[in-house]
Structures are given as structure tokens and as C-alpha cells.
Design a protein around this motif. Structure first.
Motif, PDB file in Angstrom:
ATOM      1  N   VAL A 123     -26.637   2.390 -23.333  1.00 25.10           N
ATOM      2  CA  VAL A 123     -25.783   2.500 -22.504  1.00 25.10           C
ATOM      3  C   VAL A 123     -26.328   2.750 -21.263  1.00 25.10           C
ATOM      4  O   VAL A 123     -27.294   3.635 -21.033  1.00 25.10           O
ATOM      5  N   LEU A 124     -26.221   1.979 -20.288  1.00 25.43           N
ATOM      6  CA  LEU A 124     -26.630   2.184 -18.761  1.00 25.43           C
ATOM      7  C   LEU A 124     -25.363   2.527 -18.023  1.00 25.43           C
ATOM      8  O   LEU A 124     -24.580   1.573 -17.841  1.00 25.43           O
ATOM      9  N   LYS A 125     -25.549   3.317 -17.402  1.00 28.03           N
ATOM     10  CA  LYS A 125     -24.243   4.075 -16.388  1.00 28.03           C
ATOM     11  C   LYS A 125     -25.203   4.145 -15.177  1.00 28.03           C
ATOM     12  O   LYS A 125     -25.805   4.947 -14.746  1.00 28.03           O
ATOM     13  N   GLU A 126     -24.533   3.399 -14.132  1.00 26.67           N
ATOM     14  CA  GLU A 126     -25.211   3.328 -12.833  1.00 26.67           C
ATOM     15  C   GLU A 126     -24.571   2.910 -11.556  1.00 26.67           C
ATOM     16  O   GLU A 126     -23.173   2.433 -11.652  1.00 26.67           O
ATOM     17  N   ASN A 127     -25.135   3.365 -10.281  1.00 22.30           N
ATOM     18  CA  ASN A 127     -24.117   2.907  -9.230  1.00 22.30           C
ATOM     19  C   ASN A 127     -24.145   1.383  -8.929  1.00 22.30           C
ATOM     20  O   ASN A 127     -25.341   0.840  -9.236  1.00 22.30           O
ATOM     21  N   ILE A 128     -23.389   0.889  -8.428  1.00 20.97           N
ATOM     22  CA  ILE A 128     -23.178  -0.370  -8.251  1.00 20.97           C
ATOM     23  C   ILE A 128     -22.911  -0.983  -6.713  1.00 20.97           C
ATOM     24  O   ILE A 128     -21.930  -0.323  -6.185  1.00 20.97           O
ATOM     25  N   ALA A 129     -23.811  -1.819  -6.273  1.00 21.89           N
ATOM     26  CA  ALA A 129     -23.591  -2.328  -4.664  1.00 21.89           C
ATOM     27  C   ALA A 129     -22.648  -3.408  -4.854  1.00 21.89           C
ATOM     28  O   ALA A 129     -22.453  -4.108  -6.024  1.00 21.89           O
ATOM     29  N   ARG A 130     -21.579  -3.353  -3.768  1.00 19.94           N
ATOM     30  CA  ARG A 130     -20.742  -4.524  -3.859  1.00 19.94           C
ATOM     31  C   ARG A 130     -21.293  -5.828  -3.817  1.00 19.94           C
ATOM     32  O   ARG A 130     -20.932  -6.781  -4.685  1.00 19.94           O
ATOM     33  N   ASN A 131     -22.585  -6.249  -2.999  1.00 15.75           N
ATOM     34  CA  ASN A 131     -23.416  -7.295  -3.272  1.00 15.75           C
ATOM     35  C   ASN A 131     -24.650  -7.069  -2.993  1.00 15.75           C
ATOM     36  O   ASN A 131     -24.977  -6.002  -2.407  1.00 15.75           O
ATOM     37  N   GLY A 132     -25.320  -7.937  -3.431  1.00 15.52           N
ATOM     38  CA  GLY A 132     -26.992  -7.932  -3.327  1.00 15.52           C
ATOM     39  C   GLY A 132     -27.470  -6.592  -3.831  1.00 15.52           C
ATOM     40  O   GLY A 132     -27.432  -6.127  -5.054  1.00 15.52           O
ATOM     41  N   PHE A 133     -28.093  -5.855  -2.765  1.00  8.25           N
ATOM     42  CA  PHE A 133     -28.693  -4.682  -3.124  1.00  8.25           C
ATOM     43  C   PHE A 133     -28.773  -3.697  -1.961  1.00  8.25           C
ATOM     44  O   PHE A 133     -28.625  -4.178  -0.785  1.00  8.25           O
ATOM     45  N   VAL A 134     -28.887  -2.500  -2.034  1.00  8.17           N
ATOM     46  CA  VAL A 134     -29.177  -1.417  -1.033  1.00  8.17           C
ATOM     47  C   VAL A 134     -30.338  -0.524  -1.455  1.00  8.17           C
ATOM     48  O   VAL A 134     -30.288   0.137  -2.577  1.00  8.17           O
ATOM     49  N   LEU A 135     -31.225  -0.587  -0.597  1.00  6.91           N
ATOM     50  CA  LEU A 135     -32.567   0.268  -0.926  1.00  6.91           C
ATOM     51  C   LEU A 135     -32.394   1.499  -0.128  1.00  6.91           C
ATOM     52  O   LEU A 135     -32.134   1.643   1.208  1.00  6.91           O
ATOM     53  N   ASP A 136     -32.461   2.512  -1.046  1.00  8.13           N
ATOM     54  CA  ASP A 136     -32.763   3.887  -0.324  1.00  8.13           C
ATOM     55  C   ASP A 136     -33.970   4.344   0.118  1.00  8.13           C
ATOM     56  O   ASP A 136     -34.786   4.581  -0.791  1.00  8.13           O
ATOM     57  N   LYS A 137     -34.302   4.484   1.566  1.00 10.50           N
ATOM     58  CA  LYS A 137     -35.792   4.591   1.629  1.00 10.50           C
ATOM     59  C   LYS A 137     -36.233   6.198   1.396  1.00 10.50           C
ATOM     60  O   LYS A 137     -37.236   6.603   1.368  1.00 10.50           O
ATOM     61  N   GLU A 138     -35.265   6.992   1.406  1.00  8.70           N
ATOM     62  CA  GLU A 138     -35.418   8.450   1.332  1.00  8.70           C
ATOM     63  C   GLU A 138     -35.985   9.057  -0.120  1.00  8.70           C
ATOM     64  O   GLU A 138     -37.006   9.636  -0.002  1.00  8.70           O
ATOM     65  N   ASP A 139     -35.458   8.429  -0.880  1.00  4.89           N
ATOM     66  CA  ASP A 139     -35.791   8.718  -2.446  1.00  4.89           C
ATOM     67  C   ASP A 139     -36.502   7.503  -3.067  1.00  4.89           C
ATOM     68  O   ASP A 139     -36.614   7.545  -4.376  1.00  4.89           O
ATOM     69  N   ASN A 140     -36.385   6.369  -2.511  1.00  4.35           N
ATOM     70  CA  ASN A 140     -37.144   5.089  -3.102  1.00  4.35           C
ATOM     71  C   ASN A 140     -36.458   4.657  -4.437  1.00  4.35           C
ATOM     72  O   ASN A 140     -36.997   4.461  -5.287  1.00  4.35           O
ATOM     73  N   SER A 141     -35.001   4.470  -4.110  1.00  3.07           N
ATOM     74  CA  SER A 141     -34.445   4.013  -5.353  1.00  3.07           C
ATOM     75  C   SER A 141     -33.655   2.656  -4.599  1.00  3.07           C
ATOM     76  O   SER A 141     -33.167   2.589  -3.565  1.00  3.07           O
ATOM     77  N   ILE A 142     -33.000   1.830  -5.576  1.00  2.00           N
ATOM     78  CA  ILE A 142     -32.589   0.563  -5.028  1.00  2.00           C
ATOM     79  C   ILE A 142     -31.070   0.564  -6.093  1.00  2.00           C
ATOM     80  O   ILE A 142     -31.026   1.111  -7.411  1.00  2.00           O
ATOM     81  N   THR A 143     -30.047   0.457  -5.333  1.00  2.00           N
ATOM     82  CA  THR A 143     -28.810   0.263  -5.857  1.00  2.00           C
ATOM     83  C   THR A 143     -28.511  -1.231  -6.120  1.00  2.00           C
ATOM     84  O   THR A 143     -28.401  -1.801  -4.853  1.00  2.00           O
ATOM     85  N   ARG A 144     -28.212  -1.644  -7.393  1.00  2.00           N
ATOM     86  CA  ARG A 144     -28.034  -3.323  -7.565  1.00  2.00           C
ATOM     87  C   ARG A 144     -26.599  -3.333  -7.753  1.00  2.00           C
ATOM     88  O   ARG A 144     -25.875  -2.601  -7.995  1.00  2.00           O
ATOM     89  N   SER A 145     -26.263  -4.777  -7.370  1.00  2.00           N
ATOM     90  CA  SER A 145     -24.942  -5.250  -7.769  1.00  2.00           C
ATOM     91  C   SER A 145     -24.681  -5.464  -9.010  1.00  2.00           C
ATOM     92  O   SER A 145     -25.888  -5.707  -9.818  1.00  2.00           O
ATOM     93  N   ASP A 146     -23.555  -5.805  -9.506  1.00  2.00           N
ATOM     94  CA  ASP A 146     -23.137  -6.083 -10.874  1.00  2.00           C
ATOM     95  C   ASP A 146     -23.813  -7.483 -11.403  1.00  2.00           C
ATOM     96  O   ASP A 146     -24.525  -7.618 -12.341  1.00  2.00           O
ATOM     97  N   ALA A 147     -23.948  -8.445 -10.429  1.00  2.00           N
ATOM     98  CA  ALA A 147     -24.598  -9.600 -10.697  1.00  2.00           C
ATOM     99  C   ALA A 147     -26.089  -9.642 -10.785  1.00  2.00           C
ATOM    100  O   ALA A 147     -26.692 -10.225 -11.689  1.00  2.00           O
ATOM    101  N   TYR A 148     -26.757  -8.778  -9.829  1.00  2.00           N
ATOM    102  CA  TYR A 148     -28.202  -8.261  -9.952  1.00  2.00           C
ATOM    103  C   TYR A 148     -28.342  -7.820 -11.348  1.00  2.00           C
ATOM    104  O   TYR A 148     -29.461  -8.305 -12.033  1.00  2.00           O
ATOM    105  N   PHE A 149     -27.791  -6.851 -11.792  1.00  4.09           N
ATOM    106  CA  PHE A 149     -27.888  -6.132 -13.185  1.00  4.09           C
ATOM    107  C   PHE A 149     -27.565  -7.119 -14.165  1.00  4.09           C
ATOM    108  O   PHE A 149     -28.781  -7.284 -15.253  1.00  4.09           O
ATOM    109  N   LYS A 150     -26.927  -8.033 -14.137  1.00  4.30           N
ATOM    110  CA  LYS A 150     -26.703  -9.031 -15.379  1.00  4.30           C
ATOM    111  C   LYS A 150     -27.593  -9.960 -15.396  1.00  4.30           C
ATOM    112  O   LYS A 150     -28.068 -10.459 -16.357  1.00  4.30           O
TER     113      LYS A 150
END
Length: 307
Positions: free
Chosen positions: A224-251
Motif C-alpha cells: 500500500v502506497l499512501k502519498e501526496n499527489i500533484a495535480r500535474n507533473g511534479f513539485v520539488l520541495d527544496k527544503e527537505d529534498n522531496s518530490i510530489t508526483r502526479s497520479d500519472a507519474y506514479f502510474k
């Protein structure tokens, strides 16, 4: 074309490949999905992820990527409020949503017969998910977490859940290891739960982790993967070096991992300023399709009674 996105400092990237080349000095496997970047929501609620306190695998910019992430989480208080990014208020809603998603999956995959169930809590932080949710359903839960003060807090929080007994629901093992370096014991787990942490892994380490983790599943076991989802593409958080991926990106990444989506559900009732959250149940075998095009319902699957 790769999906487009941007970072929290306003830099735009034409593709995920471009972003990974910039961040880790390598063309990490990126999904093939065109999308337009979105305005950045507030920081996502979630536990820390996967950077190691020792040198992370690889060198140069990749090592820097992981060391910056671990440095960020080392400065976070070992509390529910801390690991949820100041949104401790979402804890109850999160637990309720996870329970509603997992409960029918356990009945469907494992049936009503009594079975000794074992779970792995990835990026476990202070043991919040294990204590409030996983121990309700599993006889044993192992925790893997790279930040030492979080894992020590988890040990303290779960002290009363560590007694040995045949029918005891207990926290069994505590591994202070980053996910990019972790390999589970073969055939130990019924469920591998990964929540609010996979964004710390670049795409290639994401794929490598799931490929290694597959060996840890029992027959009929699942992720089970439970995760934040970007509406499109991706958002990179430079503070903690994490990426929020879109549903299409994950798939697209799931395909590269050889995983299939068994079921998917949105987490409801989160504050509007946060990212949307999805839960994916992922299996290693391709779901069987009946001649009418519908997936075959397992024998033990509960049916919905409609009014």
C-alpha cells in the motif's frame, strides 16, 4: 514527452529527466507523460522518508540529495505534530481513511481464516501509523526508519506493544536503514505499507526499492502506497529534498516496477491547503480479467449491498 514541473524556489523544468539530472547528476528513470505544472500548495503533511544518516548509495550530487534530506528531518521534533509538518490535526482523519481502505483488502486477499499477519511500516517515523492503525490488523509490525531519534521515539511509544506472545499484536523489529538501502527478509510480510516517505527517493531508487521489496511479500501479499499527489507533473520541495508526483507519474513508475494497481482511493477530509492524497494497493500479479472485461472477483471478496 516527460512530465513538466517546478521546484519550491520557482525554477521550472521541462521534464522530470531534466530535473533529476540537475538534482542528482543522473538521468533517473522518469515517466512519459506530458503535463503542465500547477501552483504550489502548502507543504505536505507527512513523516520523513528515506535519506540515510550514513552515506547514501552513490556519490556526488546523489549523496548530497540524501544527506540534505536527512539533515532536515534530524531537526524535526519527534512528535506527531513534527512528523506531520505542523498538521497534527490530520492524524485522526488519516488513520480513519487508511483503516477504511485496508480492512476490505485484508478480507479479500486473505479470507476469514485465521492467519498470523505481518506488516512492514516504511518511513515509520515515530511509529504513528504502526501504533494508531497497523497494530489493529497485524500480529507483528516491523518498522524501518532512517532518522535515529525518530526510531528511538517509536521504541518508546510502542513499549507496551513489544511483549512476546502467540496472539499478541506487537512491534517486532526496528531497522534504522534508509529505504534506498533496505532489503526485507524473503516472504515475511503480508502487507508493506509505505506512507508519506517515497517522495525522498529519485525515480531509479524508487524502482530499485520496489523490485527488492517484492521478495519480502508472502503469497497474496501486497503493497500500500499512501502519498501526496500533484495535480500535474511534479513539485520539488527544496527544503527537505522531496518530490510530489502526479497520479500519472506514479502510474508510469508502477509499470516500470512491474506492479499492478489492485485498488485506489482518495483520502478525504484533509485541509484544503494541502496536497491531495491517494492510497494505492499494488500487487505483483496482473489482475485476471473476465470475458466481459471486468476483473474477476476473488472468492473471499465481500460484496456491496446496495439499497
Amino acid at each position: 514527452m516527460d512530465s513538466r514541473g517546478f521546484d519550491s524556489e520557482g525554477r521550472e523544468f521541462s521534464s522530470a529527466t531534466e530535473m533529476w539530472a540537475h538534482e542528482i547528476g543522473a538521468a533517473a528513470d522518469a515517466p512519459v507523460s506530458a503535463a503542465v505544472a500547477e501552483p504550489a500548495p502548502a507543504p505536505a503533511a507527512g513523516s520523513n522518508g528515506v535519506a540515510g544518516e550514513e552515506e547514501a548509495g552513490g556519490g556526488g550530487k546523489r549523496e548530497e540529495w540524501y544527506s540534505k534530506a536527512i539533515a532536515y528531518w534530524q531537526g524535526v521534533e519527534a512528535s506527531t505534530e513534527g512528523v506531520l509538518g505542523g498538521y497534527g490535526c490530520v492524524n485522526d482523519v488519516d488513520v480513519k481513511g487508511s483503516d477504511a481502505f485496508l480492512r476490505p483488502l485484508l478480507a479479500e486477499r486473505f479470507g476469514a481464516a485465521r492467519r498470523h499477519l505481518v506488516a512492514l511500516d516504511c518511513g515509520s517515523g515515530i511509529g504513528r501509523v504502526t501504533k494508531n492503525f497497523l497494530l489493529r490488523h497485524f500480529n507483528e509490525v516491523d518498522l524501518v526508519e532512517p532518522v535515529s531519534h525518530f526510531l528511538e521515539a517509536a521504541r518508546e511509544n510502542l513499549t507496551e506493544c513489544m511483549e512476546v506472545g502467540e496472539d499478541t499484536h506487537k512491534a517486532a523489529n526496528f531497522y534504522c536503514v534508509p529505504l534506498q538501502d533496505f532489503t526485507p527478509d524473503e516472504g515475511r510480510y503480508d502487507v508493506i505499507w509505505i506512507q508519506w516517505c517515497i517522495g525522498q527517493l529519485p525515480d531509479d531508487d524508487f524502482i530499485s526499492f520496489f523490485n527488492r521489496a517484492k521478495i519480502g511479500l508472502k503469497p497474496n501479499g501486497f503493497f500500500v502506497l499512501k502519498e501526496n499527489i500533484a495535480r500535474n507533473g511534479f513539485v520539488l520541495d527544496k527544503e527537505d529534498n522531496s518530490i510530489t508526483r502526479s497520479d500519472a507519474y506514479f502510474k508510469e513508475l508502477f509499470k516500470k516496477c512491474g506492479l499492478y494497481i489492485h485498488s485506489i482511493k482518495d483520502q478525504s477530509d484533509l485541509p484544503k491547503e494541502l496536497f491531495a492524497v491517494k492510497m494505492y494497493a499494488l500487487v505483483t500479479e496482473k489482475p485476471k480479467i473476465q470475458k466481459n472485461g471486468k476483473r474477476r472477483r476473488p472468492k473471499n471478496s465481500p460484496r456491496m449491498i446496495r439499497s
